[in-house]
Design a protein around this motif. Structure first.
Motif, mmCIF file in Angstrom:
data_model
loop_
_atom_site.group_PDB
_atom_site.id
_atom_site.type_symbol
_atom_site.label_atom_id
_atom_site.label_comp_id
_atom_site.label_asym_id
_atom_site.label_seq_id
_atom_site.Cartn_x
_atom_site.Cartn_y
_atom_site.Cartn_z
ATOM 1 N N UNK A 91 0.597 -1.190 -0.132
ATOM 2 C CA UNK A 91 -0.199 -0.144 -0.053
ATOM 3 C C UNK A 91 0.440 1.320 0.155
ATOM 4 N N UNK A 92 1.758 0.694 0.325
ATOM 5 C CA UNK A 92 2.924 2.696 0.886
ATOM 6 C C UNK A 92 3.840 2.500 -0.457
ATOM 7 N N UNK A 93 3.462 1.593 -2.156
ATOM 8 C CA UNK A 93 4.401 1.634 -2.777
ATOM 9 C C UNK A 93 3.830 3.060 -3.240
ATOM 10 N N UNK A 94 3.576 3.502 -4.547
ATOM 11 C CA UNK A 94 4.183 4.495 -5.898
ATOM 12 C C UNK A 94 3.656 3.811 -6.882
ATOM 13 N N UNK A 95 3.408 3.033 -7.403
ATOM 14 C CA UNK A 95 3.557 1.835 -8.499
ATOM 15 C C UNK A 95 1.529 1.972 -8.286
ATOM 16 N N UNK A 96 1.260 2.226 -9.479
ATOM 17 C CA UNK A 96 -0.353 2.205 -9.899
ATOM 18 C C UNK A 96 -1.112 1.247 -10.775
ATOM 19 N N UNK A 97 0.502 0.540 -10.960
ATOM 20 C CA UNK A 97 -0.137 -0.722 -11.918
ATOM 21 C C UNK A 97 0.258 -1.616 -10.669
ATOM 22 N N UNK A 98 -1.121 -3.246 -10.983
ATOM 23 C CA UNK A 98 -1.133 -4.092 -10.530
ATOM 24 C C UNK A 98 -0.352 -5.667 -10.825
ATOM 25 N N UNK A 99 0.588 -5.892 -10.223
ATOM 26 C CA UNK A 99 1.094 -7.623 -11.170
ATOM 27 C C UNK A 99 -0.131 -8.630 -10.786
ATOM 28 N N UNK A 100 0.172 -8.665 -12.343
ATOM 29 C CA UNK A 100 -0.963 -9.974 -13.105
ATOM 30 C C UNK A 100 -0.545 -10.599 -12.997
ATOM 31 N N UNK A 101 -0.218 -11.773 -11.641
ATOM 32 C CA UNK A 101 0.395 -13.184 -11.893
ATOM 33 C C UNK A 101 -0.523 -14.129 -11.469
ATOM 34 N N UNK A 102 0.027 -15.723 -11.736
ATOM 35 C CA UNK A 102 -0.865 -16.873 -11.778
ATOM 36 C C UNK A 102 -0.714 -16.782 -10.121
ATOM 37 N N UNK A 103 -0.676 -16.013 -9.163
ATOM 38 C CA UNK A 103 -0.671 -16.592 -7.916
ATOM 39 C C UNK A 103 -1.864 -15.602 -6.989
ATOM 40 N N UNK A 104 -1.829 -14.570 -7.973
ATOM 41 C CA UNK A 104 -2.444 -13.720 -7.066
ATOM 42 C C UNK A 104 -4.226 -13.360 -7.618
ATOM 43 N N UNK A 105 -3.996 -13.765 -8.936
ATOM 44 C CA UNK A 105 -5.688 -14.402 -9.485
ATOM 45 C C UNK A 105 -5.676 -14.523 -11.190
ATOM 46 N N UNK A 106 -6.947 -14.927 -11.279
ATOM 47 C CA UNK A 106 -6.519 -15.455 -12.677
ATOM 48 C C UNK A 106 -7.752 -14.931 -14.084
ATOM 49 N N UNK A 107 -8.060 -14.705 -14.705
ATOM 50 C CA UNK A 107 -8.404 -13.930 -15.665
ATOM 51 C C UNK A 107 -10.070 -15.577 -16.088
ATOM 52 N N UNK A 108 -11.321 -14.204 -16.141
ATOM 53 C CA UNK A 108 -12.623 -15.160 -15.824
ATOM 54 C C UNK A 108 -12.863 -15.741 -17.387
ATOM 55 N N UNK A 109 -12.270 -16.487 -18.225
ATOM 56 C CA UNK A 109 -13.136 -16.876 -19.413
ATOM 57 C C UNK A 109 -14.536 -16.912 -19.680
ATOM 58 N N UNK A 110 -14.765 -17.105 -18.494
ATOM 59 C CA UNK A 110 -16.143 -17.305 -18.778
ATOM 60 C C UNK A 110 -17.554 -16.479 -18.041
ATOM 61 N N UNK A 111 -16.524 -15.450 -17.946
ATOM 62 C CA UNK A 111 -17.418 -14.019 -17.585
ATOM 63 C C UNK A 111 -18.040 -13.446 -18.225
ATOM 64 N N UNK A 112 -18.598 -12.906 -18.061
ATOM 65 C CA UNK A 112 -19.094 -11.847 -19.506
ATOM 66 C C UNK A 112 -19.772 -10.487 -18.703
ATOM 67 N N UNK A 113 -19.724 -10.619 -17.883
ATOM 68 C CA UNK A 113 -20.618 -8.643 -17.269
ATOM 69 C C UNK A 113 -20.071 -7.829 -17.717
ATOM 70 N N UNK A 114 -18.569 -7.610 -17.890
ATOM 71 C CA UNK A 114 -17.945 -6.090 -18.284
ATOM 72 C C UNK A 114 -17.864 -6.256 -19.588
#
Length: 376
Positions: free
Chosen positions: A217-240
């Motif tokens: 939270x204290x870092x100045x970065x504005x971009x998340x790190x998209x990694x296999x351990x932090x989440x997944x791409x929801x291929x079967x989500x169509x809400x957005x």
């Protein structure tokens, strides 16, 4: 074709604002197109605060061509038929929403942010259809989004690039965060693509995960790190989804009869897939992150069917109109329950994390082996 061949072409820097559609045709970005955000809302004040802060940083501070329409429902926690996510944080009311919106418009007088009031119980399809009706222009570019979404600056150019009037709609594949209480603290930026800082604070000590979260939270970065351990791409989500108003109307819009958790997005997606004039464009979108929250939908395992001997063999009379509607509602609830189960199971953690947990604690495997139960 939704699952047609993948076209890959490297473009030189001079053509960075161009893209190929699924037919191989190149088209260029229209940077002067206004993106109209449509945000359904019932309660969720904490999530709304985060979303508006995100909108301020990405849209207002950067002078992006965009508007925000909040479709506000007062009756959201209905105990069974509305979007159950509204029960996750402070309910909030119209006055609270107006205060937050007014604060933004005072800081940014040119900002176009409006509040539209929905009636009755919260219905996402009805809310988005109502929001779309606020922009009658055929060439209005609509972006249907949820309050749990966090987004970064590259999103808007890609929305403009991949949404084409009378030709193409964009269903981005969003990155969805895993449950941090299972997978641990993922690397996130100072502006919090996630609410795990608050969620994990009472769960862990001052050392360990809590301090890891504070460092992020204290870092100045504005971009998340998209990694296999932090989440997944929801291929079967169509809400957005992003679409031009004319194209949304051409397929009949949202099915506002669908109640409860989920289903309205898949219904609309299928309409676009069936269209003879519109094509669906999908791609992984790292600029869109679904902030983790405990799934709040109702999942009930299907009831076991009675044995054959208990089933009456007498022919049932043909159902009347009311009975048919009831059967359709029951079928939709079963589909929604199945979708809910998939969401619940998918958001625990990555396969690597789960496997590591089992290796660290083999008693889990021994329990299932002893009780002769399948590991589900």
């Amino acid at each position: 074709v939704p699952f047609g061949p993948l076209y890959v072409r490297e473009l030189p820097a001079s053509e960075s604002s161009a893209a190929l559609d699924s037919g191989g045709e190149q088209h260029t970005l229209q940077s002067d197109t206004v993106v109209h955000f449509l945000l359904p809302l019932a309660g969720r004040m904490e999530a709304l605060t985060r979303f508006l802060g995100n909108y301020e940083r990405v849209v207002l501070m950067r002078h992006e061509l965009a508007t925000l329409t909040v479709i506000l429902y007062q009756d959201g926690a209905d105990g069974g038929e509305g979007d159950h996510d509204v029960e996750l944080d402070a309910a909030g009311g119209e006055e609270d929403v107006q205060v937050k919106v007014r604060a933004l418009t005072l800081r940014y007088p040119a900002a176009l942010i409006s509040i539209v009031h929905g009636s009755g119980e919260f219905n996402r399809a009805e809310a988005l259809q109502l929001g779309a009706s606020q922009w009658p222009e055929k060439a209005a570019l609509l972006l249907c989004i949820d309050v749990d979404m966090s987004f970064t600056a590259p999103l808007l150019p890609r929305v403009r690039l991949h949404t084409r009037l009378n030709k193409q709609v964009y269903f981005p594949i969003v990155f969805s965060e895993f449950d941090p209480s299972v997978s641990g603290a993922p690397p996130h930026d100072a502006h919090s693509h996630t609410s795990i800082f608050k969620m994990l604070k009472p769960l862990v000590s001052r050392s360990g995960v809590y301090n890891v979260i504070r460092r992020f939270k204290d870092t100045g970065s504005h971009m998340p790190k998209v990694t296999e351990e932090s989440g997944y791409f929801r291929s079967f989500g169509f809400g957005i989804m992003s679409v031009f108003k004319e194209d949304l109307d051409a397929v009949g819009g949202f099915n506002t009869s669908i109640r409860g958790w989920g289903g309205e997005d898949v219904d609309l997606y299928n309409k676009f897939v069936a269209s003879k004039t519109l094509q669906v464009f999908r791609s992984c979108e790292p600029a869109l992150v679904h902030v983790y929250h405990p799934p709040a939908c109702d999942y009930h395992p299907p009831a076991k069917s009675p044995p054959d001997s208990a089933v009456e063999t007498a022919a049932a009379p043909p159902p009347d109109a009311d009975a048919k509607k009831q059967m359709q509602r029951s079928a939709m609830k079963e589909t929604q329950s199945s979708m809910c189960a998939g969401t619940v199971y998918s958001t625990h953690a990555s396969q690597r994390t789960l496997a590591s947990r089992l290796l660290q604690d083999p008693s889990v495997l021994r329990y299932f082996a002893t009780h002769k139960r399948p590991l589900q």
